[in-house]
Design a protein around this motif. Structure first.
Motif, PDB file in Angstrom:
ATOM      1  N   THR A   6       0.860  -1.182   0.000  1.00 47.04           N
ATOM      2  CA  THR A   6       0.000   0.000   0.000  1.00 47.04           C
ATOM      3  C   THR A   6       0.895   1.230   0.000  1.00 47.04           C
ATOM      4  OG1 THR A   6      -0.065   0.199   2.410  1.00 47.04           O
ATOM      5  CG2 THR A   6      -1.762  -1.197   1.366  1.00 47.04           C
ATOM      6  N   LEU A   7       0.320   2.380  -0.264  1.00 49.42           N
ATOM      7  CA  LEU A   7       1.093   3.629  -0.244  1.00 49.42           C
ATOM      8  C   LEU A   7       1.664   3.876   1.148  1.00 49.42           C
ATOM      9  CD1 LEU A   7       2.108   6.191  -1.620  1.00 49.42           C
ATOM     10  CD2 LEU A   7      -0.054   7.279  -1.023  1.00 49.42           C
ATOM     11  N   VAL A   8       0.894   3.582   2.173  1.00 43.73           N
ATOM     12  CA  VAL A   8       1.369   3.799   3.541  1.00 43.73           C
ATOM     13  C   VAL A   8       2.595   2.938   3.822  1.00 43.73           C
ATOM     14  CG1 VAL A   8       0.759   3.534   5.986  1.00 43.73           C
ATOM     15  CG2 VAL A   8      -0.909   4.488   4.391  1.00 43.73           C
ATOM     16  N   GLU A   9       2.575   1.681   3.382  1.00 40.16           N
ATOM     17  CA  GLU A   9       3.719   0.797   3.599  1.00 40.16           C
ATOM     18  C   GLU A   9       4.956   1.299   2.853  1.00 40.16           C
ATOM     19  OE1 GLU A   9       1.779  -3.622   4.164  1.00 40.16           O
ATOM     20  OE2 GLU A   9       1.728  -2.736   2.161  1.00 40.16           O
ATOM     21  N   ALA A  10       4.780   1.652   1.602  1.00 42.20           N
ATOM     22  CA  ALA A  10       5.908   2.112   0.792  1.00 42.20           C
ATOM     23  C   ALA A  10       6.442   3.448   1.294  1.00 42.20           C
ATOM     24  CB  ALA A  10       5.495   2.222  -0.671  1.00 42.20           C
ATOM     25  N   ALA A  11       5.559   4.313   1.780  1.00 42.22           N
ATOM     26  CA  ALA A  11       5.958   5.654   2.223  1.00 42.22           C
ATOM     27  C   ALA A  11       6.825   5.616   3.483  1.00 42.22           C
ATOM     28  CB  ALA A  11       4.730   6.517   2.473  1.00 42.22           C
ATOM     29  N   GLN A  12       6.789   4.521   4.222  1.00 42.39           N
ATOM     30  CA  GLN A  12       7.602   4.414   5.440  1.00 42.39           C
ATOM     31  C   GLN A  12       9.094   4.277   5.113  1.00 42.39           C
ATOM     32  OE1 GLN A  12       5.821   1.092   7.443  1.00 42.39           O
ATOM     33  NE2 GLN A  12       4.066   2.289   8.137  1.00 42.39           N
ATOM     34  N   HIS A  13       9.419   3.931   3.886  1.00 42.37           N
ATOM     35  CA  HIS A  13      10.800   3.743   3.456  1.00 42.37           C
ATOM     36  C   HIS A  13      11.261   5.031   2.765  1.00 42.37           C
ATOM     37  CE1 HIS A  13      10.340  -0.581   4.254  1.00 42.37           C
ATOM     38  NE2 HIS A  13       9.106  -0.376   3.834  1.00 42.37           N
ATOM     39  N   ASN A  14      11.578   6.040   3.574  1.00 43.02           N
ATOM     40  CA  ASN A  14      11.779   7.386   3.030  1.00 43.02           C
ATOM     41  C   ASN A  14      13.040   8.083   3.521  1.00 43.02           C
ATOM     42  OD1 ASN A  14      11.138   7.882   5.646  1.00 43.02           O
ATOM     43  ND2 ASN A  14       9.262   9.027   5.225  1.00 43.02           N
ATOM     44  N   ASN A  15      14.093   7.317   3.784  1.00 44.91           N
ATOM     45  CA  ASN A  15      15.334   7.945   4.238  1.00 44.91           C
ATOM     46  C   ASN A  15      16.527   7.291   3.551  1.00 44.91           C
ATOM     47  OD1 ASN A  15      16.324   5.684   5.995  1.00 44.91           O
ATOM     48  ND2 ASN A  15      14.407   6.131   7.067  1.00 44.91           N
ATOM     49  N   SER A  16      17.704   7.818   3.804  1.00 41.46           N
ATOM     50  CA  SER A  16      18.888   7.333   3.085  1.00 41.46           C
ATOM     51  C   SER A  16      19.306   5.922   3.498  1.00 41.46           C
ATOM     52  CB  SER A  16      20.056   8.301   3.275  1.00 41.46           C
ATOM     53  OG  SER A  16      20.335   8.465   4.642  1.00 41.46           O
ATOM     54  N   ASP A  42      19.417  13.278  -2.966  1.00 39.87           N
ATOM     55  CA  ASP A  42      18.290  14.140  -2.590  1.00 39.87           C
ATOM     56  C   ASP A  42      17.144  14.051  -3.591  1.00 39.87           C
ATOM     57  OD1 ASP A  42      19.616  14.958  -0.336  1.00 39.87           O
ATOM     58  OD2 ASP A  42      20.362  16.822  -1.221  1.00 39.87           O
ATOM     59  N   VAL A  43      17.482  13.854  -4.860  1.00 43.08           N
ATOM     60  CA  VAL A  43      16.451  13.739  -5.896  1.00 43.08           C
ATOM     61  C   VAL A  43      15.591  12.511  -5.623  1.00 43.08           C
ATOM     62  CG1 VAL A  43      16.069  13.356  -8.354  1.00 43.08           C
ATOM     63  CG2 VAL A  43      17.844  14.929  -7.612  1.00 43.08           C
ATOM     64  N   LEU A  44      16.235  11.403  -5.303  1.00 39.85           N
ATOM     65  CA  LEU A  44      15.501  10.171  -5.029  1.00 39.85           C
ATOM     66  C   LEU A  44      14.714  10.286  -3.727  1.00 39.85           C
ATOM     67  CD1 LEU A  44      18.138   7.498  -6.105  1.00 39.85           C
ATOM     68  CD2 LEU A  44      16.194   8.369  -7.395  1.00 39.85           C
ATOM     69  N   LEU A  45      15.325  10.850  -2.708  1.00 43.33           N
ATOM     70  CA  LEU A  45      14.647  10.979  -1.418  1.00 43.33           C
ATOM     71  C   LEU A  45      13.415  11.872  -1.517  1.00 43.33           C
ATOM     72  CD1 LEU A  45      17.743  11.221   0.950  1.00 43.33           C
ATOM     73  CD2 LEU A  45      16.109   9.328   0.795  1.00 43.33           C
ATOM     74  N   SER A  46      13.467  12.875  -2.365  1.00 45.05           N
ATOM     75  CA  SER A  46      12.315  13.775  -2.513  1.00 45.05           C
ATOM     76  C   SER A  46      11.150  13.105  -3.238  1.00 45.05           C
ATOM     77  CB  SER A  46      12.723  15.055  -3.247  1.00 45.05           C
ATOM     78  OG  SER A  46      12.995  14.779  -4.603  1.00 45.05           O
ATOM     79  N   ALA A  47      11.411  11.971  -3.879  1.00 40.68           N
ATOM     80  CA  ALA A  47      10.357  11.270  -4.622  1.00 40.68           C
ATOM     81  C   ALA A  47       9.726  10.145  -3.812  1.00 40.68           C
ATOM     82  CB  ALA A  47      10.926  10.722  -5.926  1.00 40.68           C
ATOM     83  N   THR A  48      10.114   9.983  -2.554  1.00 40.85           N
ATOM     84  CA  THR A  48       9.544   8.928  -1.729  1.00 40.85           C
ATOM     85  C   THR A  48       8.184   9.334  -1.191  1.00 40.85           C
ATOM     86  OG1 THR A  48      10.590   9.751   0.282  1.00 40.85           O
ATOM     87  CG2 THR A  48      11.824   8.120  -0.993  1.00 40.85           C
ATOM     88  N   GLY A  49       7.386   8.334  -0.811  1.00 37.42           N
ATOM     89  CA  GLY A  49       6.096   8.591  -0.184  1.00 37.42           C
ATOM     90  C   GLY A  49       5.002   9.033  -1.122  1.00 37.42           C
ATOM     91  N   LYS A  50       5.247   8.919  -2.415  1.00 32.44           N
ATOM     92  CA  LYS A  50       4.251   9.317  -3.410  1.00 32.44           C
ATOM     93  C   LYS A  50       4.490   8.512  -4.677  1.00 32.44           C
ATOM     94  CE  LYS A  50       7.074  12.971  -5.399  1.00 32.44           C
ATOM     95  NZ  LYS A  50       7.110  14.289  -5.953  1.00 32.44           N
TER      96      LYS A  50
END
Length: 132
Positions: A6-16, A42-50
């Motif tokens: 789910t989006l919630v599960e994937a969005a938890q993986h949002n750091n380096s 930073d480009v990749l990290l900014s694309a997490t959670g969405k």
């Protein structure tokens, strides 16, 4: 087909230390690629959670970059958990007024008032010189 997230599960993986991206309905763990990414981590990290599909497509990645995604694939996305994009609604604006008389009068006054002031100043100076 891998696991479905789910989006919630994937969005938890949002750091380096743990970075997942959602691209074209698939989930990728790109943590190991952060340091090697040409655009920086930073480009990749900014694309997490969405849904990062638009971000990925807008850059115009090469076919080799697209092929690299296969090694980072961890599962599929439950797309029903991704909020749909909101359609743009323009703000409410007053109706167009075709009567331009008021605008014309204002512009005319903006032009004439300084001229009258200037003419008055020269008139006073001319009058005081001739009276002396």
């Amino acid at each position: 087909m891998g696991k479905v997230f789910t989006l919630v599960e994937a969005a938890q993986h949002n750091n380096s230390d743990d970075c997942w991206l959602i691209i074209n309905g698939k989930v990728y763990d790109v943590t190991k690629f952060l340091e090697d990414h040409p655009g920086g981590e930073d480009v990749l990290l900014s694309a997490t959670g969405k849904d990062a599909t638009d971000d990925f497509e807008d850059i115009g990645h090469s076919s080799s970059a697209r092929a690299m995604l296969d090694e980072f694939y961890v599962g599929d996305m439950d797309t029903s958990t991704i909020p749909s994009k909101v359609k743009y609604t323009p703000p409410k604006q007053p109706l167009y007024n075709p009567d331009k008389t008021r605008e014309f009068v204002i512009k005319l006054l903006q032009f004439l008032v300084p001229l009258f002031i200037l003419a008055g100043a020269f008139g006073i100076r001319f009058y005081t010189k001739s009276a002396a």
